[in-house]
Design a protein around this motif. Structure first.
Motif, PDB file in Angstrom:
ATOM      1  N   SER A 186      18.624  94.941  13.717  1.00 33.23           N
ATOM      2  CA  SER A 186      18.207  95.463  15.019  1.00 33.23           C
ATOM      3  C   SER A 186      16.709  95.486  15.247  1.00 33.23           C
ATOM      4  CB  SER A 186      18.739  96.893  15.181  1.00 33.23           C
ATOM      5  OG  SER A 186      18.135  97.753  14.217  1.00 33.23           O
ATOM      6  N   GLN A 187      15.904  95.285  14.188  1.00 36.61           N
ATOM      7  CA  GLN A 187      14.442  95.405  14.284  1.00 36.61           C
ATOM      8  C   GLN A 187      14.027  96.747  14.886  1.00 36.61           C
ATOM      9  OE1 GLN A 187      12.736  91.995  16.239  1.00 36.61           O
ATOM     10  NE2 GLN A 187      13.416  90.571  14.661  1.00 36.61           N
ATOM     11  N   GLY A 188      14.820  97.774  14.579  1.00 34.50           N
ATOM     12  CA  GLY A 188      14.511  99.113  15.069  1.00 34.50           C
ATOM     13  C   GLY A 188      15.108  99.439  16.417  1.00 34.50           C
ATOM     14  N   GLY A 189      15.747  98.501  17.061  1.00 30.54           N
ATOM     15  CA  GLY A 189      16.326  98.711  18.388  1.00 30.54           C
ATOM     16  C   GLY A 189      17.803  99.031  18.309  1.00 30.54           C
ATOM     17  N   PRO A 190      18.463  99.032  19.485  1.00 29.57           N
ATOM     18  CA  PRO A 190      17.872  98.823  20.822  1.00 29.57           C
ATOM     19  C   PRO A 190      16.996 100.005  21.232  1.00 29.57           C
ATOM     20  CG  PRO A 190      20.186  99.427  20.989  1.00 29.57           C
ATOM     21  CD  PRO A 190      19.918  99.255  19.536  1.00 29.57           C
ATOM     22  N   GLY A 191      15.909  99.697  21.872  1.00 24.07           N
ATOM     23  CA  GLY A 191      14.908 100.717  22.152  1.00 24.07           C
ATOM     24  C   GLY A 191      14.252 101.132  20.847  1.00 24.07           C
ATOM     25  N   LEU A 247       1.015  95.652  16.532  1.00 26.06           N
ATOM     26  CA  LEU A 247      -0.276  96.092  17.047  1.00 26.06           C
ATOM     27  C   LEU A 247      -1.442  95.557  16.235  1.00 26.06           C
ATOM     28  CD1 LEU A 247       0.580  99.850  17.792  1.00 26.06           C
ATOM     29  CD2 LEU A 247       0.746  97.880  19.325  1.00 26.06           C
ATOM     30  N   GLN A 248      -1.133  94.952  15.088  1.00 25.29           N
ATOM     31  CA  GLN A 248      -2.161  94.444  14.170  1.00 25.29           C
ATOM     32  C   GLN A 248      -3.138  95.552  13.774  1.00 25.29           C
ATOM     33  OE1 GLN A 248      -3.874  91.019  16.111  1.00 25.29           O
ATOM     34  NE2 GLN A 248      -2.121  89.712  15.628  1.00 25.29           N
ATOM     35  N   ARG A 249      -2.602  96.752  13.631  1.00 24.79           N
ATOM     36  CA  ARG A 249      -3.367  97.890  13.139  1.00 24.79           C
ATOM     37  C   ARG A 249      -2.863  98.208  11.736  1.00 24.79           C
ATOM     38  NH1 ARG A 249      -6.391 101.158  16.323  1.00 24.79           N
ATOM     39  NH2 ARG A 249      -7.037 101.889  14.260  1.00 24.79           N
ATOM     40  N   TYR A 250      -3.381  97.477  10.782  1.00 20.36           N
ATOM     41  CA  TYR A 250      -2.930  97.648   9.402  1.00 20.36           C
ATOM     42  C   TYR A 250      -3.353  99.000   8.838  1.00 20.36           C
ATOM     43  CZ  TYR A 250      -2.563  92.645  10.180  1.00 20.36           C
ATOM     44  OH  TYR A 250      -2.259  91.411  10.721  1.00 20.36           O
ATOM     45  N   ASP A 251      -4.419  99.557   9.367  1.00 17.62           N
ATOM     46  CA  ASP A 251      -4.856 100.867   8.911  1.00 17.62           C
ATOM     47  C   ASP A 251      -3.865 101.957   9.315  1.00 17.62           C
ATOM     48  OD1 ASP A 251      -5.363 100.447  11.558  1.00 17.62           O
ATOM     49  OD2 ASP A 251      -7.487 101.018  11.503  1.00 17.62           O
ATOM     50  N   LEU A 252      -3.386 101.902  10.561  1.00 17.80           N
ATOM     51  CA  LEU A 252      -2.405 102.879  11.008  1.00 17.80           C
ATOM     52  C   LEU A 252      -1.069 102.686  10.293  1.00 17.80           C
ATOM     53  CD1 LEU A 252      -3.082 102.969  14.863  1.00 17.80           C
ATOM     54  CD2 LEU A 252      -3.925 104.518  13.090  1.00 17.80           C
ATOM     55  N   GLY A 253      -0.699 101.427  10.070  1.00 20.73           N
ATOM     56  CA  GLY A 253       0.532 101.175   9.319  1.00 20.73           C
ATOM     57  C   GLY A 253       0.447 101.711   7.904  1.00 20.73           C
ATOM     58  N   ALA A 254      -0.717 101.555   7.272  1.00 18.01           N
ATOM     59  CA  ALA A 254      -0.902 102.098   5.923  1.00 18.01           C
ATOM     60  C   ALA A 254      -0.849 103.621   5.941  1.00 18.01           C
ATOM     61  CB  ALA A 254      -2.225 101.618   5.348  1.00 18.01           C
ATOM     62  N   ALA A 255      -1.409 104.234   6.974  1.00 10.93           N
ATOM     63  CA  ALA A 255      -1.366 105.690   7.076  1.00 10.93           C
ATOM     64  C   ALA A 255       0.070 106.184   7.245  1.00 10.93           C
ATOM     65  CB  ALA A 255      -2.234 106.157   8.246  1.00 10.93           C
ATOM     66  N   VAL A 256       0.862 105.498   8.064  1.00  8.23           N
ATOM     67  CA  VAL A 256       2.263 105.880   8.249  1.00  8.23           C
ATOM     68  C   VAL A 256       3.021 105.770   6.929  1.00  8.23           C
ATOM     69  CG1 VAL A 256       4.428 105.253   9.386  1.00  8.23           C
ATOM     70  CG2 VAL A 256       2.298 105.276  10.691  1.00  8.23           C
ATOM     71  N   SER A 257       2.804 104.688   6.194  1.00  4.95           N
ATOM     72  CA  SER A 257       3.512 104.506   4.929  1.00  4.95           C
ATOM     73  C   SER A 257       3.106 105.563   3.906  1.00  4.95           C
ATOM     74  CB  SER A 257       3.249 103.109   4.380  1.00  4.95           C
ATOM     75  OG  SER A 257       1.873 102.929   4.091  1.00  4.95           O
ATOM     76  N   THR A 304      13.171 103.718  11.819  1.00  6.18           N
ATOM     77  CA  THR A 304      12.838 104.707  10.805  1.00  6.18           C
ATOM     78  C   THR A 304      11.395 104.491  10.353  1.00  6.18           C
ATOM     79  OG1 THR A 304      13.736 103.267   9.084  1.00  6.18           O
ATOM     80  CG2 THR A 304      15.231 104.898  10.046  1.00  6.18           C
ATOM     81  N   LEU A 305      10.919 105.313   9.447  1.00  7.71           N
ATOM     82  CA  LEU A 305       9.515 105.253   9.062  1.00  7.71           C
ATOM     83  C   LEU A 305       9.084 103.896   8.500  1.00  7.71           C
ATOM     84  CD1 LEU A 305       8.883 108.820   7.605  1.00  7.71           C
ATOM     85  CD2 LEU A 305       7.780 107.770   9.580  1.00  7.71           C
ATOM     86  N   PRO A 306       9.849 103.255   7.600  1.00  6.60           N
ATOM     87  CA  PRO A 306       9.405 101.935   7.134  1.00  6.60           C
ATOM     88  C   PRO A 306       9.322 100.908   8.259  1.00  6.60           C
ATOM     89  CG  PRO A 306      11.100 102.828   5.687  1.00  6.60           C
ATOM     90  CD  PRO A 306      11.056 103.706   6.885  1.00  6.60           C
ATOM     91  N   VAL A 307      10.297 100.930   9.166  1.00  7.40           N
ATOM     92  CA  VAL A 307      10.287  99.993  10.288  1.00  7.40           C
ATOM     93  C   VAL A 307       9.123 100.308  11.221  1.00  7.40           C
ATOM     94  CG1 VAL A 307      11.613  99.119  12.247  1.00  7.40           C
ATOM     95  CG2 VAL A 307      12.778  99.692  10.113  1.00  7.40           C
ATOM     96  N   TYR A 308       8.885 101.574  11.451  1.00  5.89           N
ATOM     97  CA  TYR A 308       7.776 101.983  12.328  1.00  5.89           C
ATOM     98  C   TYR A 308       6.426 101.556  11.745  1.00  5.89           C
ATOM     99  CZ  TYR A 308       4.790 105.083  15.100  1.00  5.89           C
ATOM    100  OH  TYR A 308       3.811 105.582  15.922  1.00  5.89           O
ATOM    101  N   ALA A 309       6.260 101.735  10.446  1.00  8.79           N
ATOM    102  CA  ALA A 309       5.015 101.301   9.803  1.00  8.79           C
ATOM    103  C   ALA A 309       4.820  99.799   9.943  1.00  8.79           C
ATOM    104  CB  ALA A 309       5.027 101.709   8.325  1.00  8.79           C
ATOM    105  N   GLN A 311       6.125  97.859  12.303  1.00 16.13           N
ATOM    106  CA  GLN A 311       5.865  97.549  13.707  1.00 16.13           C
ATOM    107  C   GLN A 311       4.418  97.825  14.083  1.00 16.13           C
ATOM    108  OE1 GLN A 311       8.768 100.011  15.652  1.00 16.13           O
ATOM    109  NE2 GLN A 311      10.341  98.429  15.670  1.00 16.13           N
ATOM    110  N   VAL A 312       3.891  98.943  13.635  1.00 17.46           N
ATOM    111  CA  VAL A 312       2.500  99.283  13.941  1.00 17.46           C
ATOM    112  C   VAL A 312       1.546  98.271  13.322  1.00 17.46           C
ATOM    113  CG1 VAL A 312       0.691 100.994  13.565  1.00 17.46           C
ATOM    114  CG2 VAL A 312       2.969 101.733  14.258  1.00 17.46           C
ATOM    115  N   ALA A 313       1.833  97.900  12.069  1.00 16.12           N
ATOM    116  CA  ALA A 313       0.923  96.990  11.364  1.00 16.12           C
ATOM    117  C   ALA A 313       0.984  95.581  11.922  1.00 16.12           C
ATOM    118  CB  ALA A 313       1.250  96.983   9.870  1.00 16.12           C
ATOM    119  N   GLN A 314       2.187  95.081  12.231  1.00 19.57           N
ATOM    120  CA  GLN A 314       2.342  93.687  12.636  1.00 19.57           C
ATOM    121  C   GLN A 314       2.240  93.505  14.149  1.00 19.57           C
ATOM    122  OE1 GLN A 314       2.465  91.112  10.570  1.00 19.57           O
ATOM    123  NE2 GLN A 314       2.270  92.529   8.842  1.00 19.57           N
TER     124      GLN A 314
END
Length: 314
Positions: A257-262, A279-289, A267-272, A274-277
């Motif tokens: 599902s890639q975290g979907g629908p919607g 949004l290309q914000r690897y810093d925020l993805g690392a913080a989430v993880s 979950t947290l690993p998928v959210y991390a 998604q944020v990293a890839q």
């Protein structure tokens, strides 16, 4: 005789025992393995912590000029309501999976104890094959099973008279997708937990069971007063391992599902990811993880503390 009796006895001082030198060769033999394991485990963790403290996006990934920003990434993540929604969803997802895994695994282990040699061999073989199935392969099979037009599940439901499931799109419904993922992860997790519990159950002395049955104890009474108290530590260990397994589940969710629908299955690993890839914000993805790791450690410490208290009271 008197002179002999009065002669002082000379005590010979015993030489101090020589300390045996520990052989160095065994440590040298295991040193490469230990160093490699430490590198593979510690380096990604340390690198992730460093990235979470930096401003690290795509430009910094290319140029390599990331600068430290302290806890700014953690403040931004913790102040985002979406993060807390994902945390609640992850806790709910973990609780459902772990409860189902432990209940079904206990029942399967008890079944294995009662089965004869031939049937036990067949059931254990099926569990081992299920456990050995690669995650991607099992996830692909579940996608086929719940496919809208050619899926076996829709075909079976329509054959049973449920016409509303003809060409039903399971993966367009958030609750249905959530349920499919729970079924998949439970199906993958039960074999390990069941076989581990079965291996522990056969170590309980049979005399205790015979004495309990002679006193008229039923199946639930025997389990609650003998099996579970004697294997409490094993149940606790397997529960902790399953919590870790479920929390870090990523491949199954992303493939289906890639975290979907919607955001129904994010979950947290998928959210991390998604944020990293995305949004290309690897810093925020690392913080989430890293926050996920902290939450997981705190939950496990609380569980171990409760388990330790129960062991002391027992």
């Amino acid at each position: 005789m008197t002179l002999l009796a009065e002669r002082p006895v000379q005590e010979t001082a015993s030489a101090p025992p020589k300390r045996r030198k520990r052989p160095v060769l065994p440590y040298l033999l295991i040193a490469p393995t230990l160093l490699t394991t430490a590198y593979l485990l510690l380096y990604p963790l340390v690198r992730n912590v460093i990235i979470s403290l930096q401003e690290f996006g795509l430009p910094q990934l290319v140029r390599g000029d990331a600068k430290f920003v302290g806890l700014a990434n953690y403040v931004k993540v913790l102040s985002d309501p979406e993060f807390w929604a994902v945390v609640r969803r992850t806790l709910w997802f973990t609780a459902i999976n772990v409860v189902l895994i432990m209940v079904l695994s206990t029942l399967v282990a008890l079944l294995l104890v009662r089965l004869g040699k031939g049937l036990r061999f067949l059931v254990m073989g099926g569990l081992v094959l299920t456990w050995a199935t690669p995650i991607i392969a099992a996830t692909t099979v579940f996608q086929w099973l719940f496919q809208s037009r050619l899926g076996v599940v829709n075909w079976a439901l329509v054959a049973l008279g449920f016409e509303e499931y003809r060409d039903y799109t399971w993966f367009a419904d958030g609750e249905a997708t959530f349920g499919i993922l729970v079924t998949l992860i439970v199906w993958q997790s039960v074999p390990f937990a069941a076989l581990s519990l079965y291996a522990a159950m056969i170590t309980v002395p049979q005399e205790l069971y015979e004495a309990a049955r002679m006193d008229g104890a039923g199946a639930w009474r025997v389990f609650s007063t003998i099996t579970f108290p004697m294997l409490r530590a094993m149940f606790g260990l397997i529960t902790c391992l399953e919590v870790i397994w479920v929390v870090k589940a990523f491949v199954q969710i992303w493939v289906i599902s890639q975290g979907g629908p919607g955001q129904a299955t994010t979950t947290l690993p998928v959210y991390a990811f998604q944020v990293a890839q995305s949004l290309q914000r690897y810093d925020l993805g690392a913080a989430v993880s890293m926050l996920m790791v902290v939450l997981l450690v705190l939950a496990l410490l609380a569980y171990f503390r409760q388990l330790y208290r129960q062991e002391r009271e027992a």
